[in-house]
Design a protein around this motif. Sequence first.
Motif, PDB file in Angstrom:
ATOM      1  N   THR A   1       0.857  -1.192   0.000  1.00  0.00           N
ATOM      2  CA  THR A   1       0.000   0.000   0.000  1.00  0.00           C
ATOM      3  C   THR A   1       0.885   1.231   0.000  1.00  0.00           C
ATOM      4  N   ALA A   2       0.560   2.179  -0.894  1.00  0.00           N
ATOM      5  CA  ALA A   2       1.317   3.433  -0.932  1.00  0.00           C
ATOM      6  C   ALA A   2       0.945   4.284   0.273  1.00  0.00           C
ATOM      7  N   LEU A   3       1.975   4.869   0.858  1.00  0.00           N
ATOM      8  CA  LEU A   3       1.774   5.769   1.990  1.00  0.00           C
ATOM      9  C   LEU A   3       2.197   7.162   1.557  1.00  0.00           C
ATOM     10  N   GLY A   4       1.332   8.151   1.775  1.00  0.00           N
ATOM     11  CA  GLY A   4       1.682   9.532   1.460  1.00  0.00           C
ATOM     12  C   GLY A   4       2.314  10.184   2.678  1.00  0.00           C
ATOM     13  N   SER A   5       1.773  11.319   3.090  1.00  0.00           N
ATOM     14  CA  SER A   5       2.359  12.046   4.222  1.00  0.00           C
ATOM     15  C   SER A   5       1.675  11.692   5.545  1.00  0.00           C
ATOM     16  N   THR A   6       0.873  10.624   5.575  1.00  0.00           N
ATOM     17  CA  THR A   6       0.249  10.039   6.774  1.00  0.00           C
ATOM     18  C   THR A   6      -0.849  10.916   7.381  1.00  0.00           C
ATOM     19  N   HIS A   7      -1.433  11.812   6.589  1.00  0.00           N
ATOM     20  CA  HIS A   7      -2.413  12.747   7.156  1.00  0.00           C
ATOM     21  C   HIS A   7      -3.849  12.238   7.152  1.00  0.00           C
ATOM     22  N   SER A   8      -4.102  11.023   6.666  1.00  0.00           N
ATOM     23  CA  SER A   8      -5.476  10.503   6.759  1.00  0.00           C
ATOM     24  C   SER A   8      -5.759  10.047   8.188  1.00  0.00           C
ATOM     25  N   PHE A   9      -7.037  10.050   8.528  1.00  0.00           N
ATOM     26  CA  PHE A   9      -7.450   9.760   9.901  1.00  0.00           C
ATOM     27  C   PHE A   9      -8.022   8.350  10.051  1.00  0.00           C
TER      28      PHE A   9
ATOM     29  N   ALA B   1      -5.442  22.704  -0.068  1.00  0.00           N
ATOM     30  CA  ALA B   1      -6.133  22.306   1.164  1.00  0.00           C
ATOM     31  C   ALA B   1      -5.686  23.225   2.304  1.00  0.00           C
ATOM     32  N   SER B   2      -6.282  23.040   3.483  1.00  0.00           N
ATOM     33  CA  SER B   2      -5.965  23.948   4.594  1.00  0.00           C
ATOM     34  C   SER B   2      -4.526  23.776   5.068  1.00  0.00           C
ATOM     35  N   LEU B   3      -4.016  22.543   4.967  1.00  0.00           N
ATOM     36  CA  LEU B   3      -2.650  22.252   5.424  1.00  0.00           C
ATOM     37  C   LEU B   3      -1.787  21.964   4.204  1.00  0.00           C
TER      38      LEU B   3
ATOM     39  N   ILE C   1       0.588  18.247   3.133  1.00  0.00           N
ATOM     40  CA  ILE C   1       0.024  16.979   2.650  1.00  0.00           C
ATOM     41  C   ILE C   1       0.627  16.639   1.279  1.00  0.00           C
ATOM     42  N   SER C   2       0.847  15.338   1.003  1.00  0.00           N
ATOM     43  CA  SER C   2       1.448  14.959  -0.282  1.00  0.00           C
ATOM     44  C   SER C   2       0.442  15.118  -1.419  1.00  0.00           C
ATOM     45  N   VAL C   3       0.980  15.399  -2.599  1.00  0.00           N
ATOM     46  CA  VAL C   3       0.119  15.598  -3.776  1.00  0.00           C
ATOM     47  C   VAL C   3      -0.662  14.314  -4.072  1.00  0.00           C
TER      48      VAL C   3
ATOM     49  N   ALA D   1      -5.611  11.214  -4.134  1.00  0.00           N
ATOM     50  CA  ALA D   1      -6.195   9.870  -3.981  1.00  0.00           C
ATOM     51  C   ALA D   1      -7.463   9.865  -3.145  1.00  0.00           C
ATOM     52  N   THR D   2      -7.655  10.873  -2.295  1.00  0.00           N
ATOM     53  CA  THR D   2      -8.826  10.880  -1.406  1.00  0.00           C
ATOM     54  C   THR D   2      -9.842  11.972  -1.755  1.00  0.00           C
ATOM     55  N   GLY D   3      -9.597  12.720  -2.829  1.00  0.00           N
ATOM     56  CA  GLY D   3     -10.544  13.791  -3.187  1.00  0.00           C
ATOM     57  C   GLY D   3     -10.449  14.995  -2.273  1.00  0.00           C
ATOM     58  N   THR D   4      -9.270  15.238  -1.731  1.00  0.00           N
ATOM     59  CA  THR D   4      -9.049  16.404  -0.853  1.00  0.00           C
ATOM     60  C   THR D   4      -9.400  17.695  -1.601  1.00  0.00           C
ATOM     61  N   HIS D   5      -9.920  18.657  -0.851  1.00  0.00           N
ATOM     62  CA  HIS D   5     -10.416  19.904  -1.449  1.00  0.00           C
ATOM     63  C   HIS D   5     -10.072  21.097  -0.579  1.00  0.00           C
ATOM     64  N   GLY D   6     -10.172  22.274  -1.174  1.00  0.00           N
ATOM     65  CA  GLY D   6     -10.131  23.526  -0.411  1.00  0.00           C
ATOM     66  C   GLY D   6     -11.540  24.084  -0.364  1.00  0.00           C
TER      67      GLY D   6
ATOM     68  N   VAL E   1     -17.145  24.971   7.393  1.00  0.00           N
ATOM     69  CA  VAL E   1     -18.093  24.843   6.283  1.00  0.00           C
ATOM     70  C   VAL E   1     -17.425  25.436   5.045  1.00  0.00           C
ATOM     71  N   ARG E   2     -17.295  24.622   3.991  1.00  0.00           N
ATOM     72  CA  ARG E   2     -16.660  25.096   2.756  1.00  0.00           C
ATOM     73  C   ARG E   2     -17.525  24.734   1.555  1.00  0.00           C
ATOM     74  N   THR E   3     -17.230  25.330   0.419  1.00  0.00           N
ATOM     75  CA  THR E   3     -17.942  24.980  -0.817  1.00  0.00           C
ATOM     76  C   THR E   3     -16.961  24.313  -1.776  1.00  0.00           C
TER      77      THR E   3
ATOM     78  N   PRO F   1     -19.051  10.736   2.790  1.00  0.00           N
ATOM     79  CA  PRO F   1     -17.915  10.890   3.698  1.00  0.00           C
ATOM     80  C   PRO F   1     -16.623  11.135   2.928  1.00  0.00           C
ATOM     81  N   HIS F   2     -15.772  11.959   3.495  1.00  0.00           N
ATOM     82  CA  HIS F   2     -14.411  12.184   2.964  1.00  0.00           C
ATOM     83  C   HIS F   2     -13.651  10.870   3.109  1.00  0.00           C
ATOM     84  N   TRP F   3     -12.936  10.459   2.059  1.00  0.00           N
ATOM     85  CA  TRP F   3     -12.247   9.160   2.074  1.00  0.00           C
ATOM     86  C   TRP F   3     -11.104   9.100   3.080  1.00  0.00           C
TER      87      TRP F   3
HETATM   88  C1  LIG Z   1      -4.301  18.894   9.562  1.00  0.00           C
HETATM   89  C2  LIG Z   1      -5.024  18.315   8.386  1.00  0.00           C
HETATM   90  C3  LIG Z   1      -5.677  19.171   7.513  1.00  0.00           C
HETATM   91  C4  LIG Z   1      -6.401  18.644   6.449  1.00  0.00           C
HETATM   92  N1  LIG Z   1      -7.019  19.520   5.609  1.00  0.00           N
HETATM   93  C5  LIG Z   1      -7.780  19.048   4.612  1.00  0.00           C
HETATM   94  C6  LIG Z   1      -8.466  19.946   3.749  1.00  0.00           C
HETATM   95  O1  LIG Z   1      -8.321  21.172   3.843  1.00  0.00           O
HETATM   96  N2  LIG Z   1      -9.282  19.415   2.802  1.00  0.00           N
HETATM   97  C7  LIG Z   1      -9.449  18.079   2.671  1.00  0.00           C
HETATM   98  O2  LIG Z   1     -10.228  17.671   1.807  1.00  0.00           O
HETATM   99  N3  LIG Z   1      -8.767  17.186   3.434  1.00  0.00           N
HETATM  100  C8  LIG Z   1      -7.939  17.662   4.392  1.00  0.00           C
HETATM  101  N4  LIG Z   1      -7.234  16.767   5.164  1.00  0.00           N
HETATM  102  C9  LIG Z   1      -7.279  15.337   4.841  1.00  0.00           C
HETATM  103  C10 LIG Z   1      -6.112  14.942   3.927  1.00  0.00           C
HETATM  104  O3  LIG Z   1      -5.996  15.820   2.849  1.00  0.00           O
HETATM  105  C11 LIG Z   1      -6.322  13.534   3.344  1.00  0.00           C
HETATM  106  O4  LIG Z   1      -6.459  12.610   4.369  1.00  0.00           O
HETATM  107  C12 LIG Z   1      -5.157  13.122   2.408  1.00  0.00           C
HETATM  108  O5  LIG Z   1      -5.454  11.901   1.796  1.00  0.00           O
HETATM  109  C13 LIG Z   1      -3.861  12.960   3.136  1.00  0.00           C
HETATM  110  O6  LIG Z   1      -2.848  12.765   2.191  1.00  0.00           O
HETATM  111  P1  LIG Z   1      -1.530  11.956   2.595  1.00  0.00           P
HETATM  112  O7  LIG Z   1      -0.470  12.268   1.602  1.00  0.00           O
HETATM  113  O8  LIG Z   1      -1.229  12.180   4.014  1.00  0.00           O
HETATM  114  O9  LIG Z   1      -1.984  10.486   2.299  1.00  0.00           O
HETATM  115  P2  LIG Z   1      -2.053   9.204   3.251  1.00  0.00           P
HETATM  116  O10 LIG Z   1      -2.949   9.505   4.388  1.00  0.00           O
HETATM  117  O11 LIG Z   1      -0.690   8.756   3.547  1.00  0.00           O
HETATM  118  O12 LIG Z   1      -2.782   8.207   2.241  1.00  0.00           O
HETATM  119  C14 LIG Z   1      -4.087   8.486   1.781  1.00  0.00           C
HETATM  120  C15 LIG Z   1      -4.402   7.649   0.549  1.00  0.00           C
HETATM  121  O13 LIG Z   1      -3.571   8.058  -0.536  1.00  0.00           O
HETATM  122  C16 LIG Z   1      -2.977   6.905  -1.122  1.00  0.00           C
HETATM  123  N5  LIG Z   1      -1.681   7.293  -1.688  1.00  0.00           N
HETATM  124  C17 LIG Z   1      -0.723   8.037  -1.117  1.00  0.00           C
HETATM  125  N6  LIG Z   1       0.322   8.148  -1.953  1.00  0.00           N
HETATM  126  C18 LIG Z   1       0.004   7.459  -3.076  1.00  0.00           C
HETATM  127  C19 LIG Z   1       0.678   7.185  -4.292  1.00  0.00           C
HETATM  128  N7  LIG Z   1       1.902   7.663  -4.552  1.00  0.00           N
HETATM  129  N8  LIG Z   1       0.053   6.427  -5.214  1.00  0.00           N
HETATM  130  C20 LIG Z   1      -1.187   5.931  -4.993  1.00  0.00           C
HETATM  131  N9  LIG Z   1      -1.868   6.167  -3.858  1.00  0.00           N
HETATM  132  C21 LIG Z   1      -1.275   6.918  -2.911  1.00  0.00           C
HETATM  133  C22 LIG Z   1      -2.829   5.940   0.039  1.00  0.00           C
HETATM  134  O14 LIG Z   1      -2.632   4.601  -0.404  1.00  0.00           O
HETATM  135  C23 LIG Z   1      -4.168   6.152   0.718  1.00  0.00           C
HETATM  136  O15 LIG Z   1      -5.165   5.450   0.009  1.00  0.00           O
HETATM  137  C24 LIG Z   1      -6.466  17.245   6.235  1.00  0.00           C
HETATM  138  C25 LIG Z   1      -5.773  16.379   7.082  1.00  0.00           C
HETATM  139  C26 LIG Z   1      -5.041  16.919   8.150  1.00  0.00           C
HETATM  140  C27 LIG Z   1      -4.289  15.997   9.046  1.00  0.00           C
END
Ligand SMILES: Cc1cc2nc3c(=O)[nH]c(=O)nc-3n(C[C@H](O)[C@H](O)[C@H](O)COP(=O)(O)OP(=O)(O)OC[C@H]3O[C@@H](n4cnc5c(N)ncnc54)[C@H](O)[C@@H]3O)c2cc1C
Length: 419
Positions: free
Chosen positions: A40-48, A103-105, A108-110, A115-120, A323-325, A373-375
């Motif tokens: 499993t690919a790990l990004g910057s570990t910011h998912s909950f 995004a707000s932070l 986080i890795s690109v 991969a999770t549909g992160t948004h601003g 609350v965001r759009t 739900p946010h992924w």
């Molecule tokens: C403080 C904080 C603020 C946040 N703000 C926002 C926000 O403003 N808006 C919002 O929508 N979300 C926000 N988030 C949530 C965050 O953006 C998501 O959880 C995002 O997925 C985290 O990215 P990550 O790089 O840490 O990925 P991880 O948590 O490490 O992984 C998430 C997913 O990405 C996949 N992945 C990672 N790297 C790769 C790769 N190279 N190839 C394929 N798959 C990969 C992983 O397998 C996993 O499925 C926030 C989280 C935190 C902790």
Amino acid sequence: MAATTRTNWAGNVTYRASALERPTSVAELQQLVAATPRLTALGSTHSFNEIADTDAVQVTLAGLPPLLEIDETRRVVRVAAGMTHSQVASGLEARGWALANLASLPHISVAGAVATGTHGSGVRNPSLAQAVVGLDVVRASGAVDRVDASSPDDTLDAHRVALGALGVVTAVELAIEPTFQVATTVHLDLPWDAVSAHFDDVMSDAYSVSMFTSFDDRGARQVWTKHRVDEPGPAVDLVALGARRADGPVHPGENDAASVTEQGGVPGSWAERLPHFRSTFTPSTGAEIQAEYLIPAAHAVAALDALRPLEPVFAPLLIAAEVRTIAADTAWLAPSTGRQSVGLHFTFRRDPAAVASAVERIEAVLAPFDPRPHWGKVSAAGVERLHEVYPRLDDFAALARDLDPAGRFRNAFLARVLS
Ligand SMILES: Cc1cc2nc3c(=O)[nH]c(=O)nc-3n(C[C@H](O)[C@H](O)[C@H](O)COP(=O)(O)OP(=O)(O)OC[C@H]3O[C@@H](n4cnc5c(N)ncnc54)[C@H](O)[C@@H]3O)c2cc1C
């Protein structure tokens, strides 16, 4: 590398992975993928949640060389997938270019964000995945595939938000535009009646608007208006609606305001205004847990009204709700796919049992509004519910089976969600 005890950024998930691999080149990653039965690919570990965890092998791209190539003619930047948004934003800004949103932070890795549909925020801003115009992805065989707009049918839309299920993404191409300046102004305590009566006007009054609330009598206790200085200024007079302008920097939660990007209406680069938090601020582990639901924008006021009676549940637990759009996406699995959306986000104290109970209450209240739900955040939604609210989830599961028949990229989260 054997895994020592490691957690996600928030510390609420202890990774079960037996090893964390750190290849230093794409070729090394290809060999690793081909030779590893499950990873499993790990990004910057910011998912909950457990989306980035596995009981097999995790692989980080942090050891791959950074890459930032700008094609000015196509208005596209090609970046290494493991880079953070702060790295990409500062590289683009230095050369006069910008991403449409962040995004707000920014730490986080690109690839993880995509991969999770992160948004601003912003009524005209879809998720960050919508900016993807191409991807390089290492498939289960170890071969690298390129996916872009010339790929058959809607392959690109399937890959934008891929939950790590379709392969390891090594490079991402993102649409860019010339750099622009943004000014953030914060108002305090916009009363609930003004929120209800003027919600759409307030949220569309600038390029990116966020409301923060505790669901108590203060209403929207902060309204952050991020205005692009190359566009007409905000027209809604929040003071006339009962708010007051903040007389100094404010943090949306409980931390020091030194960590937030500059406010007070001072123009600055998009890279230093669109995130809420400064790229120079190094967040350590955050003792918090986040949940978020995207609902159709038309239901926003009704949903906020429905949530307000939960204020006693929230009072001991909630650090901030935002609350965001989000504009409609075409990505199959974006929480904003196919509909203009409002995100209802909750940052809770790190009390997993209390959060699980609060999340169930929230999901029951929001059920009539088709919440997605946010992924990357916690949710109580069962797989049936996910299939109801994500109309392409079956198609995505079939594609994942086609591309990865042996389940090389399958973890427990995906096994549940894609069943
Ligand atoms: C403080 C904080 C603020 C946040 N703000 C926002 C926000 O403003 N808006 C919002 O929508 N979300 C926000 N988030 C949530 C965050 O953006 C998501 O959880 C995002 O997925 C985290 O990215 P990550 O790089 O840490 O990925 P991880 O948590 O490490 O992984 C998430 C997913 O990405 C996949 N992945 C990672 N790297 C790769 C790769 N190279 N190839 C394929 N798959 C990969 C992983 O397998 C996993 O499925 C926030 C989280 C935190 C902790």
